[in-house]
Design an enzyme around this catalytic site. Structure first.
Site, PDB file in Angstrom:
ATOM      1  N   ASN A   1      -3.522  -1.751   7.437  1.00 28.62           N
ATOM      2  CA  ASN A   1      -4.904  -2.105   7.049  1.00 28.62           C
ATOM      3  C   ASN A   1      -4.461  -3.602   6.840  1.00 28.62           C
ATOM      4  OD1 ASN A   1      -5.916   0.298   6.770  1.00 28.62           O
ATOM      5  ND2 ASN A   1      -5.194   0.469   4.650  1.00 28.62           N
TER       6      ASN A   1
ATOM      7  N   GLU B   1       4.538   9.325  13.743  1.00 28.25           N
ATOM      8  CA  GLU B   1       4.597   8.814  12.408  1.00 28.25           C
ATOM      9  C   GLU B   1       5.049   9.669  11.286  1.00 28.25           C
ATOM     10  OE1 GLU B   1       1.452   5.706  12.270  1.00 28.25           O
ATOM     11  OE2 GLU B   1       1.233   6.561   9.913  1.00 28.25           O
TER      12      GLU B   1
ATOM     13  N   HIS C   1      -4.510  18.178   0.146  1.00 25.63           N
ATOM     14  CA  HIS C   1      -5.304  17.269  -0.166  1.00 25.63           C
ATOM     15  C   HIS C   1      -6.161  17.446  -1.612  1.00 25.63           C
ATOM     16  CE1 HIS C   1      -7.809  13.741   0.580  1.00 25.63           C
ATOM     17  NE2 HIS C   1      -7.153  13.289   1.447  1.00 25.63           N
TER      18      HIS C   1
ATOM     19  N   LYS D   1      -4.255  -0.164  13.700  1.00 31.01           N
ATOM     20  CA  LYS D   1      -5.039   0.731  13.269  1.00 31.01           C
ATOM     21  C   LYS D   1      -6.522   0.408  13.533  1.00 31.01           C
ATOM     22  CE  LYS D   1      -6.350   2.701   8.682  1.00 31.01           C
ATOM     23  NZ  LYS D   1      -5.961   2.991   7.116  1.00 31.01           N
TER      24      LYS D   1
ATOM     25  N   GLU E   1     -10.978   4.310   8.465  1.00 32.17           N
ATOM     26  CA  GLU E   1     -10.862   3.768   7.160  1.00 32.17           C
ATOM     27  C   GLU E   1     -11.536   2.503   7.180  1.00 32.17           C
ATOM     28  OE1 GLU E   1      -7.073   5.048   5.770  1.00 32.17           O
ATOM     29  OE2 GLU E   1      -7.803   7.137   5.185  1.00 32.17           O
TER      30      GLU E   1
ATOM     31  N   ASP F   1      -3.343  14.033   7.062  1.00 32.97           N
ATOM     32  CA  ASP F   1      -2.573  13.099   6.650  1.00 32.97           C
ATOM     33  C   ASP F   1      -1.142  13.448   6.296  1.00 32.97           C
ATOM     34  OD1 ASP F   1      -1.982  10.507   5.793  1.00 32.97           O
ATOM     35  OD2 ASP F   1      -3.947  10.470   4.408  1.00 32.97           O
TER      36      ASP F   1
ATOM     37  N   ARG G   1     -12.166  17.176   9.683  1.00 33.45           N
ATOM     38  CA  ARG G   1     -11.202  16.063   9.779  1.00 33.45           C
ATOM     39  C   ARG G   1     -10.270  16.394  10.812  1.00 33.45           C
ATOM     40  NH1 ARG G   1      -8.532  12.686   4.997  1.00 33.45           N
ATOM     41  NH2 ARG G   1      -6.760  11.764   6.208  1.00 33.45           N
TER      42      ARG G   1
ATOM     43  N   GLU H   1       0.769  -1.244  -0.014  1.00 30.16           N
ATOM     44  CA  GLU H   1       0.052   0.153  -0.063  1.00 30.16           C
ATOM     45  C   GLU H   1       0.762   1.190   0.013  1.00 30.16           C
ATOM     46  OE1 GLU H   1      -3.458  -0.246   2.407  1.00 30.16           O
ATOM     47  OE2 GLU H   1      -4.000   1.685   2.194  1.00 30.16           O
TER      48      GLU H   1
ATOM     49  N   TRP I   1     -13.165  12.917   1.651  1.00 32.11           N
ATOM     50  CA  TRP I   1     -12.283  12.385   0.745  1.00 32.11           C
ATOM     51  C   TRP I   1     -12.204  13.193  -0.533  1.00 32.11           C
ATOM     52  CZ3 TRP I   1     -13.591   6.328   0.805  1.00 32.11           C
ATOM     53  CH2 TRP I   1     -13.064   5.866   1.868  1.00 32.11           C
TER      54      TRP I   1
ATOM     55  N   GLU J   1       3.781   9.193  -0.888  1.00 26.30           N
ATOM     56  CA  GLU J   1       2.436   8.669  -1.257  1.00 26.30           C
ATOM     57  C   GLU J   1       2.087  10.483  -1.761  1.00 26.30           C
ATOM     58  OE1 GLU J   1      -0.337   7.921   1.848  1.00 26.30           O
ATOM     59  OE2 GLU J   1      -1.997   7.935   0.431  1.00 26.30           O
TER      60      GLU J   1
HETATM   61  O1  GCW Z   1      -2.523   8.453   3.850  1.00 26.57           O
HETATM   62  C1  GCW Z   1      -3.540   7.366   4.150  1.00 26.57           C
HETATM   63  C2  GCW Z   1      -3.210   6.499   2.854  1.00 26.57           C
HETATM   64  C3  GCW Z   1      -3.948   4.878   3.219  1.00 26.57           C
HETATM   65  C4  GCW Z   1      -3.282   4.646   4.718  1.00 26.57           C
HETATM   66  C5  GCW Z   1      -3.889   5.564   5.836  1.00 26.57           C
HETATM   67  C6  GCW Z   1      -3.338   5.141   6.808  1.00 26.57           C
HETATM   68  C7  GCW Z   1      -2.641   2.388   5.356  1.00 26.57           C
HETATM   69  O2  GCW Z   1      -4.048   6.932   1.605  1.00 26.57           O
HETATM   70  O3  GCW Z   1      -3.545   4.230   2.190  1.00 26.57           O
HETATM   71  O4  GCW Z   1      -3.703   3.314   5.065  1.00 26.57           O
HETATM   72  O5  GCW Z   1      -3.323   6.866   5.278  1.00 26.57           O
HETATM   73  O6  GCW Z   1      -2.230   6.165   7.373  1.00 26.57           O
HETATM   74  O7  GCW Z   1      -3.875   4.519   7.712  1.00 26.57           O
END
Ligand code: GCW
Length: 716
Positions: free
Chosen positions: A226, A403, A537, A303, A307, A381, A352, A183, A559, A409
């Site tokens: 995930n 983290e 985003h 986690k 999501e 994010d 969010r 991922e 999203w 990404e």
């Molecule tokens: O940044 C987002 C990503 C997901 C990721 C999620 C997370 C592993 O698009 O792919 O899932 O965060 O950090 O849990």
């Protein structure tokens, strides 16, 4: 004469032009190409005496031989106890009588269980290089540090180095699935070949461990957050055990992600309620089984309720209930639980930005001692630029783990040269003001503000089975930087870049200075042509590749890019002040001050916190619209300059990597123009103002950019 010069040139640059595939990372150990220095080193390093017999010491010995043989092109003999001039003497006070006699106890008190000392010491009247530590792992780290000195052409006499990590847990998080897809991975498939494990140990696993140990990374979470419960089944645990055995000599523990619903999926229970006794028993049993196979198993990363992942809230329990249940299971074995704070819910209409804080702050003080809460660097994010997460400083009773995302990404994925140390440092140096001025994020996570001994930093790995591990040749620098900063976050981005360049390429001054400059500006450039002045985003749906600020039709409101930029006829940006979502109130008042007022808000975060009228005047004298145009165009132009700078470095770089980087910079330039044109054409439909005539006008329409599709973009 000309011919002779040409021959001389070819001969002298022969070293540079050798093809390299990047597999050796920063551990290439190429011969010192400065003849004088080589000569000096050969005089200063004449023998090796290493005490101890553990697998870690064996690894240290092997690394020293490999490194010195490569760097010095001579075989340096291992001796036992003669201590001639120039001996490298390594060992702990308990394994080495000669070291015990040196009286380094007071220094060793500072170095803890992983730190080390490298000092020039006279033994029997001879100058020796002493590498010592309290543990064999410390020795291994010292050996890597010593080799780094040589690799980067630093003096090795006299030496007086004391080094120890500022953070206890320094982890990689692999978002690797059991079917080997990764991922958000842009470097091929997972390096974990689950199918051939445990019988087949790929040499890569050892080299992975070496690379990590060389920068002080001491833990790896093998599986995606995930999570798939299958990893907890016996056959897979045998595979994990095999990996743990490879990593153990290198001071690396393995961790796994725990799927919260595993008791249902694997155990056949009706529930995964953390307060249910059968569920608790199931985890206790499972944990026991894991530790019987892997006695030094690190623990679980979770986690939950985010999501679509299952979690305690499915049973009306809190995150603390969930984390504590697992914490109780691993506690007898000294394991820990790392519980992620990356949570937000579609049903929750609140910004969010605010949701993790709302969920977690009330739980402060409720977590068991062996729980850490792992917080992403920002609240949304891993955006290209993001203010620090308001949770830092807001949960004094809970150890918070950082983290970061090493995989790019949102930062150009596999095609862009973006050096991330400046991003990491920007966050670490941000002042939370939680305990007054100087309460930086770094001090929150190193435990010093609230006296936590459980401390750590994790990076979402950018590693795959590409020959060079990370895809983009420069992406290796981000793995390197994560390790170095988790060991010592006070190191500067420049120093880390410089070390990495010298080790990965060449020690030539001009090369290092210029390549470092490319790296140091790269993240700013990326922000500039994608998300200037606080935009965020606005990337493509699903794969997150390229611009798509126009997307507004996804199921979950948060999203959609339009949720974040809020462009309309009046202006652009997300009002997170008291007149808007008031997310800003989650920060301490002193920290908030820098953003609160639209007129004094630091401009790099302006649209993060404010909805700003199109004609609002920026410090530059330009309106917001003009400023956006300025940044998008300047950013894309600066990629062109990166290309030119790279071309000038051609004589210093092997053909293979030169070409790879060149091609990728070309792709990056095209992508920068795509971002620039796509975003400006779209935002223009709201600003209703022209792109200033001085700029080259977009040659494609907004419809064209909107029509682009990438069904098989990687990492999704
Ligand atoms: O940044 C987002 C990503 C997901 C990721 C999620 C997370 C592993 O698009 O792919 O899932 O965060 O950090 O849990």
């Amino acid at each position: 004469m000309k011919k002779l010069l040409l021959l001389l040139f070819l001969f002298s640059s022969f070293e540079y032009l050798n093809a390299e595939n990047g597999y050796d990372l920063w551990l290439r150990y190429k011969t010192i190409d400065n003849k004088q220095l080589l000569h000096l080193y050969r005089q200063q390093i004449t023998g090796l005496t290493i005490h101890g017999s553990s697998p870690t010491i064996t690894a240290a010995k092997e690394e020293l031989s490999l490194g010195l043989q490569g760097l010095l092109q001579i075989k340096i003999p291992f001796t036992s106890g003669t201590h001639q001039k120039g001996t490298v003497l390594a060992g702990t006070p308990s394994s080495s009588p000669s070291i015990r006699q040196l009286g380094l106890t007071s220094y060793l008190r500072q170095t803890g269980s992983e730190g080390f000392i490298i000092m020039t010491k006279k033994i029997n009247g001879n100058n020796c290089i002493v590498i010592t530590a309290n543990t064999d792992t410390g020795i291994l780290y010292g050996v890597f540090h010593f080799l780094r000195l040589l690799q980067t052409h630093q003096p090795v006499s006299p030496l007086n180095i004391i080094s120890f990590p500022r953070l206890k847990l320094r982890l990689l998080n692999h978002w690797d699935n059991l079917n080997r897809t990764v991922e958000r991975g842009y470097a091929g498939f997972s390096i974990w070949n689950w199918h051939t494990l445990p019988g087949y140990i790929d040499k890569r696993y050892i080299d992975y461990a070496r690379a990590n140990a060389s920068v002080g990374i001491n833990g790896t979470v093998l599986t995606n957050v995930n999570a798939n419960a299958t990893i907890l089944t016996e056959p897979y645990l045998q595979k994990v055990k095999a990996l743990a055995e490879v990593f153990r000599p290198y001071g690396i523990k393995v961790y796994l992600t725990a799927r919260f619903s595993a008791p249902i999926e694997l155990g056949g229970l009706k529930t995964a309620d953390p307060l249910n006794e059968e569920v608790q028993q199931w985890w206790k049993q499972k944990t026991k089984e894991i530790y019987s196979l892997i006695p030094d198993f690190g623990g679980f990363l979770v986690k939950a309720n985010s999501e679509g992942q299952p979690g305690p809230q499915d049973y009306k329990r809190t995150h603390a209930d969930g984390a504590n249940m697992l914490a109780d299971a691993v506690a007898p074995f000294n394991g820990i639980v790392i519980w992620r704070a990356f949570v937000y819910a579609a049903e929750n209409p609140v910004d969010r930005h605010k949701q993790a804080y709302d969920d977690f702050v009330p739980l402060d003080g409720q977590f068991r001692k062996n729980v850490m809460v792992q917080v992403k660097n920002g609240a949304i994010d891993f955006m290209p630029r993001e203010p620090f997460h308001p949770l830092f400083g807001a949960m004094p009773k809970t150890p918070l783990m950082m983290e970061f995302q090493v995989t790019q990404e949102y930062l150009g994925q596999g095609t862009n040269l973006v050096y991330l140390a400046p991003l990491f440092k920007e966050v670490l140096e941000s002042d939370t003001y939680c305990k007054g001025k100087g309460s930086t994020v770094a001090k929150v996570i190193d435990g010093s503000l609230d006296n936590h001994s459980l401390t750590g930093m994790a990076g979402v790995a950018n590693i795959g089975n590409d020959i060079n591990w990370c895809g983009h040749p420069f992406a290796q620098a981000n793995w390197y930087a994560l390790g170095r900063l988790s060991w010592d976050y006070t190191l500067s981005s420049e120093q880390i870049a410089e070390e990495w360049l010298r080790m990965s390429y060449i020690n030539n001054y001009s090369f290092v200075a210029n390549a470092k400059e490319i790296m140091m500006h790269s993240r700013d450039i990326y922000v500039q042509f994608t998300n200037p002045i606080g935009l965020h985003h606005i990337m493509g749906t699903g794969h997150h590749y390229g611009p798509a600020p126009w997307v507004s039709n996804l199921n979950r409101p948060e999203w959609n890019p339009v949720y974040y930029h809020k462009a309309d006829s009046i202006g652009i940006g997300f009002n997170r002040t008291s007149t808007g979502s008031n997310a800003i109130a989650q920060y301490f008042p002193e920290a908030r001050k820098q953003w609160e007022d639209i007129n004094s808000c630091e401009e790099k975060n302006l649209l993060w916190f404010h909805h700003v009228p199109w004609n609002h005047k920026m410090k530059s004298g330009r309106t917001v619209w003009e400023e956006l145009c300025h940044h998008y165009y300047t950013g894309a132009d600066r990629v062109k300059q990166m290309k030119q700078k790279w071309v000038a470095l051609k004589p210093f770089v092997d053909k293979e990597r030169y070409e790879q980087v060149m091609q990728l910079l070309n792709v990056q330039h095209e992508e920068a123009i795509w971002w620039r044109n796509g975003c400006l054409l779209y935002f223009q439909t709201f600003s209703k103002q022209p792109i200033p005539a001085a700029y080259e006008q977009p040659d494609k329409t907004l419809e064209y950019y909107k029509s682009l599709r990438f069904p098989f973009a990687p990492g999704n």
